[in-house]
Write an enzyme that holds these catalytic residues in place. Structure first.
Site, PDB file in Angstrom:
ATOM      1  N   ASN A 125       0.995  -1.129  -0.047  1.00 26.64           N
ATOM      2  CA  ASN A 125      -0.044   0.093   0.065  1.00 26.64           C
ATOM      3  C   ASN A 125       0.905   1.017   0.071  1.00 26.64           C
ATOM      4  O   ASN A 125       2.042   1.239   0.543  1.00 26.64           O
ATOM      5  CB  ASN A 125      -0.970   0.098   1.184  1.00 26.64           C
ATOM      6  CG  ASN A 125      -2.160   1.095   0.999  1.00 26.64           C
ATOM      7  OD1 ASN A 125      -3.094   0.776   0.156  1.00 26.64           O
ATOM      8  ND2 ASN A 125      -1.986   2.224   1.740  1.00 26.64           N
TER       9      ASN A 125
ATOM     10  N   SER B 107     -18.116  -7.997  -8.090  1.00 24.04           N
ATOM     11  CA  SER B 107     -19.527  -7.422  -7.556  1.00 24.04           C
ATOM     12  C   SER B 107     -19.798  -8.265  -6.212  1.00 24.04           C
ATOM     13  O   SER B 107     -19.246  -9.529  -6.035  1.00 24.04           O
ATOM     14  CB  SER B 107     -20.636  -7.651  -8.521  1.00 24.04           C
ATOM     15  OG  SER B 107     -21.790  -7.380  -7.772  1.00 24.04           O
TER      16      SER B 107
ATOM     17  N   GLY C 125     -19.735  -6.404  -3.178  1.00 23.09           N
ATOM     18  CA  GLY C 125     -19.422  -5.311  -1.994  1.00 23.09           C
ATOM     19  C   GLY C 125     -18.344  -5.562  -1.132  1.00 23.09           C
ATOM     20  O   GLY C 125     -17.535  -6.611  -1.274  1.00 23.09           O
TER      21      GLY C 125
ATOM     22  N   LYS D 110     -19.424  -5.899 -15.820  1.00 24.92           N
ATOM     23  CA  LYS D 110     -19.481  -5.589 -14.549  1.00 24.92           C
ATOM     24  C   LYS D 110     -20.222  -4.209 -14.634  1.00 24.92           C
ATOM     25  O   LYS D 110     -21.269  -3.764 -13.872  1.00 24.92           O
ATOM     26  CB  LYS D 110     -18.433  -5.212 -14.013  1.00 24.92           C
ATOM     27  CG  LYS D 110     -18.447  -4.571 -12.562  1.00 24.92           C
ATOM     28  CD  LYS D 110     -19.338  -5.332 -11.547  1.00 24.92           C
ATOM     29  CE  LYS D 110     -19.324  -4.903 -10.145  1.00 24.92           C
ATOM     30  NZ  LYS D 110     -18.994  -3.566  -9.839  1.00 24.92           N
TER      31      LYS D 110
ATOM     32  N   HIS E 228     -23.959  -5.065 -15.162  1.00 25.79           N
ATOM     33  CA  HIS E 228     -24.507  -5.195 -14.119  1.00 25.79           C
ATOM     34  C   HIS E 228     -25.019  -4.447 -13.191  1.00 25.79           C
ATOM     35  O   HIS E 228     -25.992  -4.378 -12.543  1.00 25.79           O
ATOM     36  CB  HIS E 228     -23.223  -6.418 -13.379  1.00 25.79           C
ATOM     37  CG  HIS E 228     -23.498  -6.497 -11.950  1.00 25.79           C
ATOM     38  ND1 HIS E 228     -23.304  -5.605 -11.115  1.00 25.79           N
ATOM     39  CD2 HIS E 228     -23.968  -7.675 -11.188  1.00 25.79           C
ATOM     40  CE1 HIS E 228     -23.689  -6.189  -9.738  1.00 25.79           C
ATOM     41  NE2 HIS E 228     -23.996  -7.203  -9.987  1.00 25.79           N
ATOM     42  N   ASN E 229     -24.155  -3.429 -13.175  1.00 26.32           N
ATOM     43  CA  ASN E 229     -24.598  -2.101 -11.971  1.00 26.32           C
ATOM     44  C   ASN E 229     -25.553  -1.355 -12.552  1.00 26.32           C
ATOM     45  O   ASN E 229     -26.467  -0.960 -11.964  1.00 26.32           O
ATOM     46  CB  ASN E 229     -23.242  -1.412 -12.055  1.00 26.32           C
ATOM     47  CG  ASN E 229     -22.096  -1.775 -11.118  1.00 26.32           C
ATOM     48  OD1 ASN E 229     -21.983  -3.207 -10.848  1.00 26.32           O
ATOM     49  ND2 ASN E 229     -21.371  -0.874 -10.522  1.00 26.32           N
TER      50      ASN E 229
ATOM     51  N   GLU F 222     -28.556  -2.986 -11.725  1.00 24.74           N
ATOM     52  CA  GLU F 222     -28.667  -2.718 -10.158  1.00 24.74           C
ATOM     53  C   GLU F 222     -29.265  -1.460  -9.832  1.00 24.74           C
ATOM     54  O   GLU F 222     -30.216  -1.567  -9.067  1.00 24.74           O
ATOM     55  CB  GLU F 222     -27.205  -3.077  -9.506  1.00 24.74           C
ATOM     56  CG  GLU F 222     -26.977  -2.639  -8.168  1.00 24.74           C
ATOM     57  CD  GLU F 222     -25.765  -2.414  -7.802  1.00 24.74           C
ATOM     58  OE1 GLU F 222     -25.405  -1.654  -6.911  1.00 24.74           O
ATOM     59  OE2 GLU F 222     -24.948  -3.464  -8.063  1.00 24.74           O
TER      60      GLU F 222
ATOM     61  N   ARG G  38     -37.394  14.301 -40.723  1.00 22.56           N
ATOM     62  CA  ARG G  38     -36.100  14.300 -41.059  1.00 22.56           C
ATOM     63  C   ARG G  38     -35.768  14.352 -42.572  1.00 22.56           C
ATOM     64  O   ARG G  38     -34.667  15.135 -42.951  1.00 22.56           O
ATOM     65  CB  ARG G  38     -35.261  12.930 -40.556  1.00 22.56           C
ATOM     66  CG  ARG G  38     -35.429  12.757 -38.852  1.00 22.56           C
ATOM     67  CD  ARG G  38     -34.685  11.658 -38.579  1.00 22.56           C
ATOM     68  NE  ARG G  38     -33.286  11.505 -38.763  1.00 22.56           N
ATOM     69  CZ  ARG G  38     -32.498  10.911 -39.445  1.00 22.56           C
ATOM     70  NH1 ARG G  38     -33.051  10.021 -40.090  1.00 22.56           N
ATOM     71  NH2 ARG G  38     -31.215  11.086 -39.590  1.00 22.56           N
TER      72      ARG G  38
END
Length: 479
Positions: free
Chosen positions: A32, A128, A130, A182, A185-186, A189, A445
């Protein structure tokens, strides 16, 4: 001692994934930017498995077995690029760099192309579930090369969530495919949470059902076709009483929903692909509107709704359940349609049944209906052009339509906003209507921009000479 994988970025998600890897028998090198976080993790959880403490990226790289696997868990955007820039000169051909954050798939495609020039593998991994999922088993959606998955896949499958013993992890496709899936997926969600919120609002504002009683209703709904993680936790949230005031928890929370960007990315990408995700889009806009608190406060004293009175049918609660189920199906249908469009655009061989299987456990949108979605796309020759056209879902949604219409109509008459319920119903009607007003749009158009049109009765492309004698000519003659 050599580590099988290194993790750099030890905020909650990175720390929990590192612990998950260690718990599953892998030696994990930790890094880190601030060493304090590394030491804090080791002090609190160091006995959960084998860890190697490092203070620099060079130490991290030196501690890894070959081919090296480095998992980046830092904030999406420039921080990821910064870590990659620092790592690249330290690595050797064949090493694997993994981005497990919520990065935009176009960034992932760019990074994969750049690192491949150095003979390095770059894997964008959608994760996914959390914080809890990261520790106990998330749904994992890896992109990148097939070769990189051969090395990395067994490790990811081992730490992923399991559904009936099957890992919720599969190779999705090349370059940005994992992060794209992903992102979608969100988006689903977002829509899923918004329609649940609309159901809650209807049950309370129209039927006067208080949160504690709704908790019992949602608990009951979770035993049927709506069974899902989000319905389950909705019951928990609605049943919670604020300790400080004794009021329902939802009444002491500011009604402004935040967002981190993945829902917005979904909508922007859908627009670029020409994929109609109206329900998902409305859920993103609903969050944006909820956050405009000053405008909403002023509007309460200025704008009038002229709401009517409506006699609710005895079936109202059941009607809301059916409208919720139908709208939920539409959000999945729109998301899957977007995946199909992206597969064609980016030449990804996305296996929709396998993607649905990854969402059955560990992730936020896990739901019982995913088993039926898997079945709908399992046989290549029988895959529906749209999820709603699959026989099982076409039948289910047809049975819900009358209730769906009653609920949207009631909401409109009472001035209760139901943007995703209504947009999802409009999407359903748009799919099934024999004729749409797009014919008029094409005429307009052609009049103002000579954009041409096709006819229903003959082949070819045409233009009307609107400013002249209104005769029709072939579009070929306009060039």
């Amino acid at each position: 001692m050599s580590a099988q994988i290194g993790v750099t970025g030890l905020a909650v998600m990175g720390a929990n994934l590192a612990r998950n890897l260690a718990r599953n028998g892998y030696t994990v090198a930790l890094h880190n930017r601030s060493v304090e976080k590394t030491d804090a993790l080791l002090q609190k959880h160091g006995e959960e498995g084998e860890f190697i403490r490092t203070e620099t990226l060079q130490e991290l790289v030196d501690s890894l077995e070959k081919p090296r696997r480095v998992l980046i868990m830092v904030k999406a955007g420039k921080p990821v690029d910064s870590v990659i820039d620092q790592l690249t000169p330290l690595l050797e051909p064949g090493d694997i760099v993994i981005d497990g954050g919520n990065s935009h798939y176009e960034d992932t495609r760019r990074r994969e192309a750049a690192l491949s020039k150095h003979d390095l593998h770059f894997v964008g991994v959608g994760v996914s579930g959390g914080e809890e999922g990261a520790l106990l088993g998330p749904s994992i959606m890896p992109g990148g090369s097939r070769e990189s998955y051969d090395s990395l896949g067994p490790m990811l499958e081992k730490i992923s969530a399991k559904y009936n013993g099957e890992p919720c992890c599969r190779w999705i496709g090349t370059d940005g495919a994992g992060h794209f899936v992903k992102m979608v997926h969100n988006g689903i969600e977002y829509a899923d949470m918004q329609v649940i919120g609309e159901a809650f609002d209807l049950l309370r504002s129209a039927a006067g059902i208080e949160p504690a009683d709704q908790a019992r209703i949602f608990t009951d709904w979770n035993t049927g076709t709506l069974s899902s993680f989000l319905i389950e936790i909705t019951a928990e949230v609605l049943g919670h009483t604020d300790e400080r005031t004794g009021r329902p928890f939802v009444d002491v929370v500011v009604d402004a929903a935040g967002q981190k960007g993945t829902g917005r990315w979904t909508v922007v990408s859908a627009l670029e692909l020409g994929s109609p995700t109206s329900g998902i889009a409305e859920s993103v806009f609903a969050r944006a509107l909820s956050s405009q608190l000053e405008q909403r406060l002023e509007a309460q004293g200025v704008l009038h709704g002229h709401e009517g009175t409506v006699e609710l049918p005895e079936s109202f609660v059941e009607d809301v359940r059916l409208a919720l189920y139908a709208s939920k199906l539409v959000s999945y249908a729109q998301g899957i349609d977007m995946l199909t469009a992206a597969a064609g655009e980016y030449r990804w061989e996305l296996k929709l049944d396998e993607i649905a299987s990854l969402w059955r456990a560990g992730c936020i949108i896990r739901a019982e209906l995913l088993d039926d979605i898997m079945k709908a796309y399992a046989v290549a020759d029988e895959r529906p052009a749209n999820l709603l056209l699959a026989p099982a879902f076409a039948e289910a949604i047809a049975g819900a339509v009358p209730a769906w219409r009653r609920v949207v109509s009631t909401a409109v008459q009472l001035g209760i906003p139901v943007p995703v319920f209504s947009a999802s119903l409009a999407y359903y009607d748009g799919l099934r209507r024999k004729r749409l007003p797009a014919a008029l749009t094409q005429g307009l158009r052609d009049l103002f921009g000579a954009h041409t049109y096709n006819r229903v009765d003959t082949e070819g492309t045409f233009h009307t000479l609107w400013g002249e004698d209104k005769s029709e000519i072939s579009a070929v003659d306009t060039h």
